[in-house]
Structures are given as C-alpha cells and as structure tokens.
Design a protein around this motif. Sequence first.
Motif, PDB file in Angstrom:
ATOM      1  N   LEU A  75      33.575  52.970  38.504  1.00  0.00           N
ATOM      2  CA  LEU A  75      34.338  52.000  37.718  1.00  0.00           C
ATOM      3  C   LEU A  75      35.846  52.250  37.810  1.00  0.00           C
ATOM      4  CD1 LEU A  75      32.125  51.778  34.503  1.00  0.00           C
ATOM      5  CD2 LEU A  75      32.412  50.044  36.270  1.00  0.00           C
ATOM      6  N   ARG A  76      36.224  53.503  37.987  1.00  0.00           N
ATOM      7  CA  ARG A  76      37.655  53.804  38.051  1.00  0.00           C
ATOM      8  C   ARG A  76      38.309  53.215  39.300  1.00  0.00           C
ATOM      9  NH1 ARG A  76      38.860  57.630  34.130  1.00  0.00           N
ATOM     10  NH2 ARG A  76      37.106  58.915  33.511  1.00  0.00           N
ATOM     11  N   THR A  77      37.575  53.186  40.430  1.00  0.00           N
ATOM     12  CA  THR A  77      38.152  52.682  41.679  1.00  0.00           C
ATOM     13  C   THR A  77      38.503  51.203  41.592  1.00  0.00           C
ATOM     14  OG1 THR A  77      36.983  54.383  42.917  1.00  0.00           O
ATOM     15  CG2 THR A  77      37.769  52.473  44.163  1.00  0.00           C
TER      16      THR A  77
ATOM     17  N   LEU B   6      42.644  46.884  40.672  1.00  0.00           N
ATOM     18  CA  LEU B   6      43.180  45.813  39.809  1.00  0.00           C
ATOM     19  C   LEU B   6      44.580  46.155  39.327  1.00  0.00           C
ATOM     20  CD1 LEU B   6      40.117  44.841  37.586  1.00  0.00           C
ATOM     21  CD2 LEU B   6      41.316  43.369  39.202  1.00  0.00           C
ATOM     22  N   ALA B   7      44.778  47.380  38.916  1.00  0.00           N
ATOM     23  CA  ALA B   7      46.098  47.795  38.437  1.00  0.00           C
ATOM     24  C   ALA B   7      47.134  47.642  39.535  1.00  0.00           C
ATOM     25  CB  ALA B   7      46.048  49.237  37.946  1.00  0.00           C
ATOM     26  N   PHE B   8      46.777  47.960  40.768  1.00  0.00           N
ATOM     27  CA  PHE B   8      47.696  47.842  41.901  1.00  0.00           C
ATOM     28  C   PHE B   8      48.060  46.378  42.146  1.00  0.00           C
ATOM     29  CE2 PHE B   8      48.372  47.333  46.502  1.00  0.00           C
ATOM     30  CZ  PHE B   8      49.493  48.146  46.641  1.00  0.00           C
ATOM     31  N   ARG B   9      47.087  45.477  41.979  1.00  0.00           N
ATOM     32  CA  ARG B   9      47.310  44.048  42.250  1.00  0.00           C
ATOM     33  C   ARG B   9      48.085  43.345  41.137  1.00  0.00           C
ATOM     34  NH1 ARG B   9      41.222  43.495  44.179  1.00  0.00           N
ATOM     35  NH2 ARG B   9      41.495  44.265  46.286  1.00  0.00           N
ATOM     36  N   LEU B  10      48.272  44.011  40.012  1.00  0.00           N
ATOM     37  CA  LEU B  10      48.962  43.382  38.879  1.00  0.00           C
ATOM     38  C   LEU B  10      50.418  43.037  39.173  1.00  0.00           C
ATOM     39  CD1 LEU B  10      47.688  45.380  35.784  1.00  0.00           C
ATOM     40  CD2 LEU B  10      47.020  43.114  36.542  1.00  0.00           C
ATOM     41  N   ASN B  11      51.018  43.747  40.099  1.00  0.00           N
ATOM     42  CA  ASN B  11      52.441  43.522  40.372  1.00  0.00           C
ATOM     43  C   ASN B  11      52.732  42.090  40.783  1.00  0.00           C
ATOM     44  OD1 ASN B  11      53.138  46.131  39.743  1.00  0.00           O
ATOM     45  ND2 ASN B  11      52.760  46.859  41.823  1.00  0.00           N
ATOM     46  N   ALA B  12      51.747  41.374  41.309  1.00  0.00           N
ATOM     47  CA  ALA B  12      51.954  39.996  41.742  1.00  0.00           C
ATOM     48  C   ALA B  12      51.896  39.004  40.579  1.00  0.00           C
ATOM     49  CB  ALA B  12      50.902  39.620  42.788  1.00  0.00           C
ATOM     50  N   LEU B  13      51.488  39.440  39.413  1.00  0.00           N
ATOM     51  CA  LEU B  13      51.359  38.534  38.272  1.00  0.00           C
ATOM     52  C   LEU B  13      52.689  38.371  37.533  1.00  0.00           C
ATOM     53  CD1 LEU B  13      48.007  39.775  36.680  1.00  0.00           C
ATOM     54  CD2 LEU B  13      48.357  37.729  38.064  1.00  0.00           C
ATOM     55  N   PRO B  14      52.851  37.234  36.823  1.00  0.00           N
ATOM     56  CA  PRO B  14      54.038  37.085  35.962  1.00  0.00           C
ATOM     57  C   PRO B  14      54.037  38.168  34.876  1.00  0.00           C
ATOM     58  CG  PRO B  14      52.818  35.004  36.158  1.00  0.00           C
ATOM     59  CD  PRO B  14      51.999  36.056  36.816  1.00  0.00           C
ATOM     60  N   ASP B  15      55.214  38.475  34.334  1.00  0.00           N
ATOM     61  CA  ASP B  15      55.374  39.574  33.378  1.00  0.00           C
ATOM     62  C   ASP B  15      54.390  39.514  32.211  1.00  0.00           C
ATOM     63  OD1 ASP B  15      57.348  40.657  34.888  1.00  0.00           O
ATOM     64  OD2 ASP B  15      59.004  39.915  33.663  1.00  0.00           O
TER      65      ASP B  15
ATOM     66  N   SER C   2      47.338  44.716  32.033  1.00  0.00           N
ATOM     67  CA  SER C   2      47.531  46.170  31.984  1.00  0.00           C
ATOM     68  C   SER C   2      46.904  46.752  30.717  1.00  0.00           C
ATOM     69  CB  SER C   2      49.012  46.535  32.037  1.00  0.00           C
ATOM     70  OG  SER C   2      49.550  46.244  33.298  1.00  0.00           O
ATOM     71  N   ALA C   3      47.057  46.050  29.593  1.00  0.00           N
ATOM     72  CA  ALA C   3      46.465  46.512  28.335  1.00  0.00           C
ATOM     73  C   ALA C   3      44.940  46.508  28.428  1.00  0.00           C
ATOM     74  CB  ALA C   3      46.936  45.641  27.173  1.00  0.00           C
ATOM     75  N   ASP C   4      44.373  45.467  29.074  1.00  0.00           N
ATOM     76  CA  ASP C   4      42.919  45.409  29.240  1.00  0.00           C
ATOM     77  C   ASP C   4      42.421  46.546  30.129  1.00  0.00           C
ATOM     78  OD1 ASP C   4      42.603  43.199  27.622  1.00  0.00           O
ATOM     79  OD2 ASP C   4      42.610  41.756  29.291  1.00  0.00           O
ATOM     80  N   ILE C   5      43.133  46.836  31.188  1.00  0.00           N
ATOM     81  CA  ILE C   5      42.739  47.925  32.090  1.00  0.00           C
ATOM     82  C   ILE C   5      42.834  49.265  31.368  1.00  0.00           C
ATOM     83  CG2 ILE C   5      43.457  49.224  34.141  1.00  0.00           C
ATOM     84  CD1 ILE C   5      44.034  46.519  35.461  1.00  0.00           C
ATOM     85  N   ALA C   6      43.889  49.457  30.573  1.00  0.00           N
ATOM     86  CA  ALA C   6      44.026  50.701  29.808  1.00  0.00           C
ATOM     87  C   ALA C   6      42.882  50.854  28.822  1.00  0.00           C
ATOM     88  CB  ALA C   6      45.373  50.731  29.088  1.00  0.00           C
ATOM     89  N   GLU C   7      42.484  49.749  28.173  1.00  0.00           N
ATOM     90  CA  GLU C   7      41.366  49.798  27.224  1.00  0.00           C
ATOM     91  C   GLU C   7      40.066  50.135  27.943  1.00  0.00           C
ATOM     92  OE1 GLU C   7      39.330  47.136  23.668  1.00  0.00           O
ATOM     93  OE2 GLU C   7      40.598  46.129  25.141  1.00  0.00           O
TER      94      GLU C   7
END
Length: 195
Positions: free
Chosen positions: A1-3, A8-17, A24-29
Amino acid sequence: LRTPLARLAFRLNALPDESRAKASADIAEMSQMIDATLAFIHDQNRRPLREPLDLRLLVEGVADSLRDMGHDVRAEAGSSAPMTGDPVSLRRMVGNLVDNALKYGHRARITLSPEGQGYRLCVDDEGPGIDPAQAEQLFMAFVRGEASRNRSTGGIGLGLASVKHTVLAHGGEVQLSNRSEGGLRASVYLPRGVD
C-alpha cells in the motif's frame, strides 16, 4: 500500500494548489492508518514480555511526557505499585487511554490505587461521554466512538482494541463508563502478576 501512495504523492505536483493540499491530507491520513494497523497487528503477534516494574512510575512517566508537550494531564500521586508485566505494552495502553481522554475531553485525570491483588487505574476526562449501549463495541478493532471521521480527533479505532488486548494479556479487565459529573472514565484492573 505504501508504494501506490508514494506514486500518488509524486503525481500531486501536477494538481492545482487547493486540490494538491486536499489530496496530500488524504494520503497522510491513509499513511497514518497503515502505520496504526501495522502496529496493532505487530502488538497482537508479539510475544509478551514479563519483568518487574513499578506501574506508578510508568503511569507518571506517560503523564509527564504529555504534560511536557503542553497537554492538560495530571496523575494523582501515590505510593509505588510493583507488578510483573510488559512495560512497552502497558505504557502504550496507558498512553492510548490518556490520548483518548485528551482528544474527546481535552484533559486527563489519572488515579492509580491498590485493589485486591492488584491495582485500579482510572483515566477520567470531561468530554461528552459515550452511549452506554456502545461501551463494549468500542473495544473492537476499527470501531470509533466518534463517527464523523473528524480529522481533529483522528484515529481509526484501534486504540481501545489495543488497550483491551494488553489488559487481558495481563489477566486484567477494562471498562468504560460515564461519570455522574460528566465525562468518561476508563477503568482498568491489573493484577500484580500473572503466573
């Protein structure tokens, strides 16, 4: 699950702020949920350690650490409480009870007193209490008393399941009850030693 979470965290940079912050909050949770689940499984399968300890010092240590972090925690003073047990799981058990008191009741008051052939540990808070019909269910894994999934209270419902596992492994008992003056009391009985 971590991979996949890392991808997903890496791909977040393409999203609006705004979307990036929410994702990011969902991934942290999700990461916290994975960590909590793995720790719970590890505790369930860990060989119990038994060594002499002072339950009073252990409880005061948990309270002191949380107080140093700015939390409103007070442990009533008393005489030493020698017993045989697993200091790691007992420390986690006390920590889980106090964390719940702080999350839901904003402060924790801890008492430890001799009772029979062991000790009675009580952790009181000033929160809303619980539905008495739900008291036993709250000790089941993945059951939360606060159903809104409010991020401020956190957790995935493993703290009290872990508490019950530790208490039973030490030959004790645990219960939750609403206090007449308001708030909740978590009450744990632990014998001095297990033969």
